[in-house]
Design a protein around this motif. Structure first.
Motif, short mmCIF file in Angstrom:
data_model
loop_
_atom_site.label_atom_id
_atom_site.label_comp_id
_atom_site.label_asym_id
_atom_site.label_seq_id
_atom_site.Cartn_x
_atom_site.Cartn_y
_atom_site.Cartn_z
N ASP A 44 -7.20 1.61 5.58
CA ASP A 44 -6.03 2.31 6.10
C ASP A 44 -5.66 1.79 7.49
OD1 ASP A 44 -4.19 4.81 5.82
OD2 ASP A 44 -5.12 5.03 7.79
N LYS A 45 -6.64 1.61 8.34
CA LYS A 45 -6.36 1.08 9.69
C LYS A 45 -5.80 -0.33 9.61
CE LYS A 45 -8.33 0.42 14.28
NZ LYS A 45 -7.61 -0.85 14.49
N ALA A 68 0.84 -1.19 0.00
CA ALA A 68 0.00 0.00 0.00
C ALA A 68 0.88 1.24 0.00
CB ALA A 68 -0.91 0.01 1.21
N GLN A 69 0.39 2.28 -0.66
CA GLN A 69 1.12 3.54 -0.75
C GLN A 69 0.17 4.69 -0.47
OE1 GLN A 69 3.41 3.92 -4.32
NE2 GLN A 69 4.03 6.03 -3.94
N ARG A 70 0.70 5.75 0.10
CA ARG A 70 -0.12 6.92 0.38
C ARG A 70 -0.65 7.52 -0.92
NH1 ARG A 70 0.25 8.93 5.48
NH2 ARG A 70 1.98 8.19 6.77
N GLY A 71 -1.82 8.15 -0.79
CA GLY A 71 -2.39 8.84 -1.93
C GLY A 71 -1.88 10.26 -2.02
N HIS A 72 -2.58 11.09 -2.81
CA HIS A 72 -2.21 12.48 -2.98
C HIS A 72 -3.42 13.35 -2.69
CE1 HIS A 72 1.70 11.62 -4.83
NE2 HIS A 72 1.09 10.62 -5.44
N SER A 124 -3.11 11.57 3.62
CA SER A 124 -2.95 11.01 4.96
C SER A 124 -3.36 9.54 5.03
CB SER A 124 -3.77 11.81 5.99
OG SER A 124 -3.30 13.14 6.05
N PHE A 125 -3.84 8.99 3.91
CA PHE A 125 -4.32 7.61 3.90
C PHE A 125 -3.52 6.75 2.93
CE2 PHE A 125 -8.02 10.19 5.06
CZ PHE A 125 -8.47 9.53 6.20
N TYR A 126 -3.44 5.47 3.25
CA TYR A 126 -2.91 4.50 2.31
C TYR A 126 -4.04 4.09 1.39
CZ TYR A 126 1.40 4.38 4.91
OH TYR A 126 2.59 4.74 5.49
N SER A 127 -3.98 4.60 0.16
CA SER A 127 -5.13 4.45 -0.75
C SER A 127 -4.78 3.82 -2.09
CB SER A 127 -5.78 5.82 -0.99
OG SER A 127 -4.85 6.69 -1.61
N ASP A 128 -3.48 3.55 -2.34
CA ASP A 128 -3.06 2.93 -3.60
C ASP A 128 -2.56 1.52 -3.28
OD1 ASP A 128 -3.48 5.54 -4.25
OD2 ASP A 128 -1.64 5.81 -5.38
N TYR A 129 -3.23 0.51 -3.85
CA TYR A 129 -3.02 -0.86 -3.40
C TYR A 129 -2.47 -1.76 -4.51
CZ TYR A 129 -6.32 1.14 -0.08
OH TYR A 129 -6.95 1.98 0.81
N THR A 130 -1.47 -2.56 -4.14
CA THR A 130 -0.97 -3.62 -5.01
C THR A 130 -1.50 -4.94 -4.46
OG1 THR A 130 1.03 -2.40 -5.56
CG2 THR A 130 1.08 -4.78 -5.91
N PHE A 131 -2.03 -5.78 -5.33
CA PHE A 131 -2.64 -7.04 -4.89
C PHE A 131 -2.09 -8.19 -5.72
CE2 PHE A 131 -5.39 -4.52 -7.63
CZ PHE A 131 -5.50 -5.34 -8.75
N GLY A 132 -2.22 -9.39 -5.18
CA GLY A 132 -1.68 -10.55 -5.86
C GLY A 132 -2.57 -11.77 -5.72
#
Length: 539
Positions: A464-465, A417-421, A426-434
């Motif tokens: 995010d939590k 997960a990566q922070r958004g813009h 303030s949130f982890y909103s960009d997700y890599t999944f497998g």
């Protein structure tokens, strides 16, 4: 500058489209020339400031604060301009200093060298408050990220002047900041500016999704059918010796596709789909279409090498004829435009232009069957056009429909997960999944895609939590999330299609992935396997 800073702050914090439109129209009404024109140029991405680059801004802030502390701050905030604006130390006399105007900033930076530009920005940063500093930094980097597209800004101009958005779009490429003649016309102080652009953009006609209530309308007598090709919609226009290739939103993308531009040996304007051809398979067979993954190798490149153009040559699959020589054909009915288009295409280079074929159908059930089993993996559905429809800008209800195939669904496990813009910084909103691969006693996750939309604000907070509670490693702004057969968050992913990819460990690339559902209820071990996706790949 203060009013421009206030506008940016409010646009960032206003979620609704209509709210953003009101903010912009009120700004245009209250702010005089040339200030409002430069603000418009900044919002639409038409302002080019070459004397200041992001690396120079990083150098400035590290002169004022510890470099490691700045790195941690940037990691937390997730936006360079916002981080510098908040961290920049205010000088004691800053509040009493004269505030620069937006016009002063734009015009002085426009004449500055790369040595002078950063120092001028430094001086202004000392004179501005945090909101003004944020606006200044967004201005010079060009990365607004305020939830406003260029087309929405043009809609605001149309609302401000009581005009049609299509009128603004047709003029746009012949105008330059600060747009004083445009505002004079919109305020009724002068005549409409003459279009100064050669080979201008013509606002595109868009389709409505076909819904069940519309099924009974679709008959061969009333509607033509075409395949909906999975490329990017473009407009190819030539006037005299000037050739332009536009995106569907009117951005000039000519520079990225010189191999198509050089074959535009016609006078007129064509609407079509930009696709990649397989050069080794084209000769003697007509144009054989590559995948969207192939097309991605050509997108968002400032410079295109000869090797890339040779490996991934682009061509235009033509849908419609908007201008035939000096004649504007948009008012003609589609049946007549199509007939003229057939003759027009016959004179073009067959390795770079072809005609989108019509799909004959006996009745709606026949068409539904063809939609479910298209003849090519780059087809994502069908397009339906009334034979008696003129080419109208915007998205009129009824003349054109798109009937896309139902999306594919797989269950995948959140891995990174990566922070958004912007408001998501303030949130982890960009997700890599497998998905899983390997034997059952040694399962391994391989990444198959990334997604950053498809969930509500409340769901974002919950994800995010979960990410913060289950982080196992950090790589700068990226967190690695615990993902094991016995522990992990399952995401139901919807996507439009798959292509083979040598760039990904999994060997597959998803087309338009988005989160369909959060599967809090599903054990991670029950997510899909890589073999499930491999079975979906085209032969």
């Amino acid at each position: 500058m203060k009013r421009f800073a206030e506008l940016l702050d409010r646009l960032v914090l206003t979620p609704s489209r209509n709210g953003k439109l009101r903010l912009m129209t009120d700004f245009f009404r209250a702010v005089p020339d040339p200030e409002r024109g430069y603000a418009l140029a900044a919002i639409t991405g038409e302002l080019r400031i070459e004397s200041v680059k992001p690396a120079m801004l990083r150098a400035l802030i590290t002169e004022r604060m510890d470099e490691v502390l700045f790195g941690y701050s940037y990691d937390y905030v997730g936006d360079l301009a916002e981080t510098i604006a908040l961290a920049w130390p205010q000088r004691s006399d800053g509040e009493d200093a004269d505030q620069p105007s937006l016009t002063e900033i734009v015009e002085r930076l426009g004449h500055a060298s790369r040595q002078e530009g950063p120092r001028r920005v430094e001086g202004w940063l000392d004179r501005l408050d945090p909101s003004g500093r944020y606006a200044l930094l967004k201005l010079v980097t060009g990365a607004m990220r305020i939830g406003v597209s260029a087309r929405l800004a043009k809609q605001a101009l149309a609302d401000f002047g009581g005009k049609e958005t299509s009128e603004i779009e047709e003029l746009w490429h012949g105008l330059e900041p600060p747009y004083e003649t445009l505002f004079a016309w919109l305020e009724g102080r002068s005549e409409k500016p003459a279009s100064a652009a050669a080979a201008p953009f013509r606002p595109v006609m868009l389709s409505q999704p076909l819904e069940e209530a519309d099924y009974a309308k679709i008959t061969p007598e009333d509607y033509s059918a075409e395949w909906k090709w999975d490329g990017i919609r473009v407009q190819a226009t030539r006037e005299g010796e000037v050739c332009r290739l536009y995106s569907r939103t009117g951005d000039d993308i000519s520079g990225a596709f010189p191999d198509l531009i050089e074959h535009m040996d016609f006078q007129g304007s064509l609407d079509g789909e930009l696709l990649v051809a397989h050069p080794a398979k084209t000769e003697g067979e007509g144009i054989v279409t590559g995948t969207f993954s192939d097309l991605q190798q050509r997108l968002n490149r400032k410079n295109v090498s000869v090797a890339v153009m040779r490996k991934f040559p682009v061509f235009l699959r033509i849908y419609d004829l908007l201008q035939d020589g000096a004649q504007d054909t948009r008012a003609l009915l589609f049946a007549e435009r199509r007939k003229r288009l057939e003759g027009f295409v016959a004179a073009l280079d067959p390795s770079r232009f072809d005609l989108s074929p019509l799909v004959p159908f006996a009745d709606f059930a026949d068409l539904a069957g063809k939609r479910e089993s298209p003849p090519h993996p780059v087809i994502e559905g069908v397009m339906l056009k009334r034979w008696d429809s003129p080419y109208l800008p915007g998205r009129p209800k009824g003349p054109w429909f798109k009937w896309k195939q139902d999306p594919h669904l797989v269950d995948a496990v959140l891995m990174y997960a990566q922070r958004g813009h912007g408001k998501r910084s303030s949130f982890y909103s960009d997700y890599t999944f497998g998905v899983w691969t390997g034997p059952d006693d040694a399962l391994e996750l391989v990444p198959v895609g990334k997604a950053y939309f498809g969930f509500t604000d409340e769901e974002l907070k919950a994800i995010d939590k979960y990410i913060r509670d289950n982080t196992i490693e950090r790589f700068g702004p990226v967190r690695s999330v615990r993902a094991e057969p016995g522990h992990g968050l399952v995401l139901e992913i919807a996507f439009e299609g798959l292509a083979r990819s040598s760039r990904h460990k999994s060997g597959v690339a998803m087309r338009f992935p988005r989160i369909s559902r959060l599967r809090w209820d599903k054990p991670a071990a029950e997510a899909d396997r890589l073999e499930t996706l491999q079975a979906m790949l085209p032969d």
